[in-house]
Design an enzyme around this catalytic site. Structure first.
Site, mmCIF file in Angstrom:
data_model
loop_
_atom_site.group_PDB
_atom_site.id
_atom_site.type_symbol
_atom_site.label_atom_id
_atom_site.label_comp_id
_atom_site.label_asym_id
_atom_site.label_seq_id
_atom_site.Cartn_x
_atom_site.Cartn_y
_atom_site.Cartn_z
ATOM 1 C CG HIS A 1 -14.262 40.252 17.974
ATOM 2 N ND1 HIS A 1 -14.671 39.945 16.680
ATOM 3 C CD2 HIS A 1 -15.067 39.533 18.806
ATOM 4 C CE1 HIS A 1 -15.676 39.076 16.756
ATOM 5 N NE2 HIS A 1 -15.929 38.811 18.026
ATOM 6 N NE ARG B 1 -14.139 34.127 18.076
ATOM 7 C CZ ARG B 1 -15.225 34.549 18.722
ATOM 8 N NH1 ARG B 1 -15.796 33.767 19.632
ATOM 9 N NH2 ARG B 1 -15.741 35.732 18.472
ATOM 10 N NE ARG C 1 -23.159 36.397 21.113
ATOM 11 C CZ ARG C 1 -23.716 35.627 22.040
ATOM 12 N NH1 ARG C 1 -25.006 35.614 22.201
ATOM 13 N NH2 ARG C 1 -22.975 34.872 22.832
ATOM 14 C CB THR C 2 -18.340 35.531 16.015
ATOM 15 O OG1 THR C 2 -18.408 36.498 17.067
ATOM 16 C CG2 THR C 2 -17.446 36.054 14.911
ATOM 17 C CE LYS D 1 -5.072 14.100 11.852
ATOM 18 N NZ LYS D 1 -5.290 13.805 10.422
HETATM 19 C C1 NCD Z 1 -16.947 38.514 22.262
HETATM 20 C C2 NCD Z 1 -15.627 37.842 21.931
HETATM 21 O O1 NCD Z 1 -15.604 36.712 21.459
HETATM 22 O O2 NCD Z 1 -14.632 38.501 22.142
HETATM 23 N N1 NCD Z 1 -18.043 37.783 21.833
HETATM 24 C C3 NCD Z 1 -18.497 37.975 20.564
HETATM 25 O O3 NCD Z 1 -17.846 37.683 19.587
HETATM 26 N N2 NCD Z 1 -19.688 38.574 20.424
HETATM 27 C C4 NCD Z 1 -17.067 38.917 23.672
HETATM 28 C C5 NCD Z 1 -16.808 37.889 24.727
HETATM 29 O O4 NCD Z 1 -16.558 36.712 24.457
HETATM 30 O O5 NCD Z 1 -16.902 38.286 25.891
#
Ligand code: NCD
Length: 306
Positions: free
Chosen positions: A129, A101, A51-52, A80
């Protein structure tokens, strides 16, 4: 250079503006379809995501911009031994904005300190997040009409669940918020979040292991997955993974206008039978996530011009 690393980087007035922009995008998408023409978003994902990452990419494409990036650490020079700082400096030569991320807490902050373009924290380890929180806030705003006087239950892995930490932080700035923390003893909310956020802001909260006993009080139930990748051993994960499974019968005494949320991915925490309940809001969250990320990209690129 303005970045988004922690949800508190934005004032509540700025969050209101982002929500207003996202609502306007929902109403008038055509107005925004060329706003980022010629601009590039780099998605640097050192950890798995559906999703993200894809919502960031869809957001930029719907703004008329383009996207580049990688979706696993192994396909980047991190494999590397390149530092996050050097990666950030490098990507600043290719793109206009970064969404990152990373499994290490603080990595997007280091990137922001070294990049010459805005950096968005798309999840750092078990810490924060903030853009999931933006999706959550837009959802709460659309479902509840605002943020004041809500009793919000957080259920599942409150220790490692970074979406929980960021959303609690965001909600702590509103009036009349009550927090109910529902988790196994081993997965309780970290004490730094309790002390620095809940207690410091005088937010009333209680902790319990029993979901059903508190469901009737809740306006929002925020379910989360047990974060397998943050466990030190698999046995603990296996023992705790099915601590809570939300099923239709458990919602018998819930409010008629309860809003059931989940950042997704779900494993077993919410039975698919709940998906047909009008109170299930988790797929609305997914869609809202794209619109609020469009609003965020617009805001940060606008501020970068100044
Ligand atoms: C979440 C995350 O990555 O922290 N997912 C997301 O970005 N929607 C929740 C999760 O991974 O449980």
């Amino acid at each position: 250079m303005r970045s988004l690393i922690d949800i508190l980087d934005f004032t509540t007035a700025e969050l209101d503006e982002l929500i207003a922009t996202a609502n306007d995008i929902i109403e008038n998408p055509a107005k925004y379809s060329e706003k980022c023409k010629g601009k590039k978003l780099a998605t640097l994902f050192f950890e798995p995501s559906t999703r993200t990452r894809l919502s960031f990419e869809a957001a930029m494409l719907e703004l008329g911009g383009s996207v580049l990036g990688f979706s696993e650490a192994n396909s980047s020079s991190a494999a590397k031994g390149e530092s996050v700082a050097d990666t950030a400096k490098t990507i600043s030569c290719y793109a206009d904005i970064i969404a990152m991320r990373h499994p290490k807490e603080g990595a997007p902050l280091v990137a922001a300190q070294n990049a010459s373009i805005p950096v968005i924290n798309a999840g750092d380890g078990g810490h924060n997040h903030p853009t999931q929180t933006l999706a959550d806030l837009l959802t709460i705003n659309r479902e509840k009409g605002g943020f004041n006087n809500l009793t919000v239950g957080f259920c599942g892995d409150l220790k490692f669940g970074r979406t929980v930490h960021s959303l609690i932080t965001a909600l702590s700035r509103y009036e009349g918020i009550n927090v109910v923390l529902i988790s196994p003893d081993e997965l309780k909310l970290p004490s730094y979040v309790k002390k620095d956020i809940l207690e410091k802001n005088n937010i009333p909260y209680k902790q319990t292991t029993d979901l059903e006993s508190v469901i009737p009080e809740l306006d929002i139930l925020y379910m989360t997955r047990v974060q397998r990748e943050r466990f030190f051993n698999e046995e603990d994960y296996l023992r705790l993974k099915d601590s809570y499974v939300l099923e239709p019968k458990k919602l018998k005494n819930a409010k008629k206008d309860l809003c059931i949320m989940h950042p997704l991915p779900r494993v077993n925490e919410i039975s698919v039978a709940v998906d047909d309940d009008p109170r299930a809001c988790y797929f609305k969250q997914v869609l809202n996530g794209k619109f609020i990320r469009m609003a965020l990209i617009l805001k940060l690129l606008e501020e970068a011009k100044r």
